[in-house]
Design an enzyme around this catalytic site. Structure first.
Site, PDB file in Angstrom:
ATOM      1  N   MET A 191       0.833  -1.197   0.000  1.00 39.34           N
ATOM      2  CA  MET A 191       0.000   0.000   0.000  1.00 39.34           C
ATOM      3  C   MET A 191       0.874   1.256   0.000  1.00 39.34           C
ATOM      4  O   MET A 191       0.410   2.343   0.339  1.00 39.34           O
ATOM      5  CB  MET A 191      -0.942   0.016   1.203  1.00 39.34           C
ATOM      6  CG  MET A 191      -2.024  -1.048   1.134  1.00 39.34           C
ATOM      7  SD  MET A 191      -3.539  -0.628   2.042  1.00 39.34           S
ATOM      8  CE  MET A 191      -2.895  -0.320   3.685  1.00 39.34           C
ATOM      9  N   GLY A 244      11.200  -2.915   5.516  1.00 37.25           N
ATOM     10  CA  GLY A 244      10.451  -4.168   5.522  1.00 37.25           C
ATOM     11  C   GLY A 244       9.970  -4.543   4.137  1.00 37.25           C
ATOM     12  O   GLY A 244      10.043  -5.710   3.729  1.00 37.25           O
ATOM     13  N   HIS A 245       9.483  -3.557   3.386  1.00 39.02           N
ATOM     14  CA  HIS A 245       9.064  -3.827   2.008  1.00 39.02           C
ATOM     15  C   HIS A 245      10.265  -4.200   1.134  1.00 39.02           C
ATOM     16  O   HIS A 245      10.172  -5.078   0.265  1.00 39.02           O
ATOM     17  CB  HIS A 245       8.372  -2.597   1.417  1.00 39.02           C
ATOM     18  CG  HIS A 245       7.123  -2.189   2.123  1.00 39.02           C
ATOM     19  ND1 HIS A 245       7.087  -1.131   3.003  1.00 39.02           N
ATOM     20  CD2 HIS A 245       5.861  -2.700   2.092  1.00 39.02           C
ATOM     21  CE1 HIS A 245       5.858  -0.986   3.465  1.00 39.02           C
ATOM     22  NE2 HIS A 245       5.095  -1.929   2.943  1.00 39.02           N
ATOM     23  N   GLN A 297     -10.322  -2.207   2.874  1.00 36.57           N
ATOM     24  CA  GLN A 297      -9.818  -2.836   4.093  1.00 36.57           C
ATOM     25  C   GLN A 297      -9.726  -1.859   5.265  1.00 36.57           C
ATOM     26  O   GLN A 297      -9.228  -2.214   6.332  1.00 36.57           O
ATOM     27  CB  GLN A 297      -8.466  -3.502   3.847  1.00 36.57           C
ATOM     28  CG  GLN A 297      -7.306  -2.580   3.553  1.00 36.57           C
ATOM     29  CD  GLN A 297      -6.069  -3.366   3.115  1.00 36.57           C
ATOM     30  OE1 GLN A 297      -6.045  -3.948   2.022  1.00 36.57           O
ATOM     31  NE2 GLN A 297      -5.050  -3.403   3.960  1.00 36.57           N
ATOM     32  N   GLY A 302       4.880  -9.887   4.242  1.00 31.11           N
ATOM     33  CA  GLY A 302       5.631  -9.829   5.485  1.00 31.11           C
ATOM     34  C   GLY A 302       4.922 -10.558   6.613  1.00 31.11           C
ATOM     35  O   GLY A 302       3.692 -10.521   6.729  1.00 31.11           O
ATOM     36  N   LEU A 340       9.002  -2.648  11.889  1.00 35.26           N
ATOM     37  CA  LEU A 340       8.825  -1.593  10.902  1.00 35.26           C
ATOM     38  C   LEU A 340       7.384  -1.584  10.412  1.00 35.26           C
ATOM     39  O   LEU A 340       6.807  -2.623  10.118  1.00 35.26           O
ATOM     40  CB  LEU A 340       9.774  -1.808   9.726  1.00 35.26           C
ATOM     41  CG  LEU A 340      11.267  -1.677  10.022  1.00 35.26           C
ATOM     42  CD1 LEU A 340      12.075  -1.954   8.764  1.00 35.26           C
ATOM     43  CD2 LEU A 340      11.595  -0.299  10.570  1.00 35.26           C
ATOM     44  N   SER A 341       6.819  -0.403  10.310  1.00 42.04           N
ATOM     45  CA  SER A 341       5.441  -0.247   9.857  1.00 42.04           C
ATOM     46  C   SER A 341       5.278   1.130   9.249  1.00 42.04           C
ATOM     47  O   SER A 341       5.872   2.109   9.731  1.00 42.04           O
ATOM     48  CB  SER A 341       4.463  -0.409  11.023  1.00 42.04           C
ATOM     49  OG  SER A 341       3.147  -0.022  10.640  1.00 42.04           O
ATOM     50  N   SER A 342       4.461   1.230   8.215  1.00 43.26           N
ATOM     51  CA  SER A 342       4.182   2.533   7.625  1.00 43.26           C
ATOM     52  C   SER A 342       3.503   3.461   8.618  1.00 43.26           C
ATOM     53  O   SER A 342       3.586   4.685   8.499  1.00 43.26           O
ATOM     54  CB  SER A 342       3.295   2.362   6.387  1.00 43.26           C
ATOM     55  OG  SER A 342       3.938   1.552   5.421  1.00 43.26           O
ATOM     56  N   ARG A 343       2.823   2.899   9.608  1.00 42.71           N
ATOM     57  CA  ARG A 343       2.105   3.714  10.594  1.00 42.71           C
ATOM     58  C   ARG A 343       3.026   4.229  11.704  1.00 42.71           C
ATOM     59  O   ARG A 343       2.578   5.043  12.523  1.00 42.71           O
ATOM     60  CB  ARG A 343       0.945   2.921  11.194  1.00 42.71           C
ATOM     61  CG  ARG A 343      -0.202   2.704  10.201  1.00 42.71           C
ATOM     62  CD  ARG A 343      -1.372   1.981  10.854  1.00 42.71           C
ATOM     63  NE  ARG A 343      -2.561   2.003  10.018  1.00 42.71           N
ATOM     64  CZ  ARG A 343      -2.888   1.057   9.147  1.00 42.71           C
ATOM     65  NH1 ARG A 343      -2.101   0.005   9.014  1.00 42.71           N
ATOM     66  NH2 ARG A 343      -3.983   1.158   8.426  1.00 42.71           N
TER      67      ARG A 343
END
Length: 280
Positions: free
Chosen positions: A30, A36-37, A61, A147, A184-187
């Site tokens: 997204m 991570g990506h 979603q 992931g 790791l997270s986009s948020r």
């Protein structure tokens, strides 16, 4: 890296890959990309394989009170990262390519999709399964990579691919973490400095629970201690649970298990999970 936004262009590019006898690996995202990506892209890169990445912020979603409108969108930076990582093709579909007028199909994966995230975010996994099924139909990859941070999502997609005989391999890639352990997270960009400092309690609580269960302590006591740790750090807890690693149902100590948690700190909801090996 070639970038395409319409289905005819996508099909033409994919046909050229297949005519050359190459396999196709899909990395669905997204956007708002991070290391991570890039680990997914690295795992996808193999001799004779073309890597296709997609970026689509999927409205189906997100719940009505969730962060769809403010979800980070960084198309130019994301495109540069993917190109530098060796992606061959970027699929950037508009909403109308994914959900054209009259679109009426919903993909629902019961059981594994009903618990944990499914119980706290009704309809979320229907949105995930539907968009991923669309991507699989559009790209027709030989392998798709996801992931393990979104472990329940991975389980839902594996179940869907198996149940529908989609004929592709689903690969889970280990969670990538910051030096202090935060997944790791986009948020993570939503966290202010104080929240970021306290957020590390999430992986630490899960790690301590995993070690306690592995040492033979009562799982319920380990889960209770993890909840106490998170509450003390200021988290509002949705769940901390031990589940079967495949079905996400009740754990069997003789089978691989997974500790999974979701909790909110400030206005940011974080998820994480760790593997728990069979006991005895």
């Amino acid at each position: 890296m070639q970038t395409v936004r319409q289905l005819p262009e996508l099909r033409e590019a994919l046909a050229a890959f297949r005519a050359a006898g190459e396999r196709i690996a899909l990395v669905p995202t997204m956007g708002a990309l991070h290391a991570g990506h890039m680990a997914l892209v690295e795992a996808a890169r193999r001799p004779g394989t073309r890597v296709v990445a997609s970026i689509f912020v999927n409205p189906r979603q997100f719940g009505p009170s969730e962060d769809f409108s403010r979800y980070p969108r960084k198309e130019l930076a994301d495109s540069r990262m993917l190109s530098q990582a060796g992606v061959d093709l970027l699929w950037l579909p508009p909403v109308e390519a994914m959900y054209p007028e009259g679109f009426a199909t919903n993909v629902s994966v019961s059981g594994v999709g009903d618990v944990l995230e499914g119980a706290h975010r009704p309809g979320h996994f229907d949105g995930v399964a539907t968009v991923v099924a669309k991507l699989f139909g559009q790209v027709k990859p030989d392998v798709a990579l996801f992931g393990e941070k979104d472990f329940q999502q991975l389980a839902v997609i594996r179940r869907m691919a198996s149940d529908l005989d989609l004929g592709l391999e689903i690969v889970g890639v280990p969670t990538q973490r910051e030096d202090d352990g935060l997944a790791l997270s986009s948020r993570n960009v939503y966290l202010d400095p104080d929240e970021r400092a306290r957020a590390v309690a999430l992986p630490r609580a899960l790690g301590a629970a995993e070690r306690a269960i592995g040492a033979g302590e009562d799982p319920e006591a380990a889960l209770a201690q993890a909840r106490e740790t998170l509450a003390a750090a200021g988290f509002e807890i949705d769940y901390v649970a031990l589940a079967d690693a495949e079905t996400l149902g009740a754990p069997d100590p003789a089978r691989p298990m997974r500790l999974l948690a979701a909790a909110k700190i400030g206005n940011t909801r974080l998820i994480d999970n760790v593997a728990v090996a069979p006991l005895g």
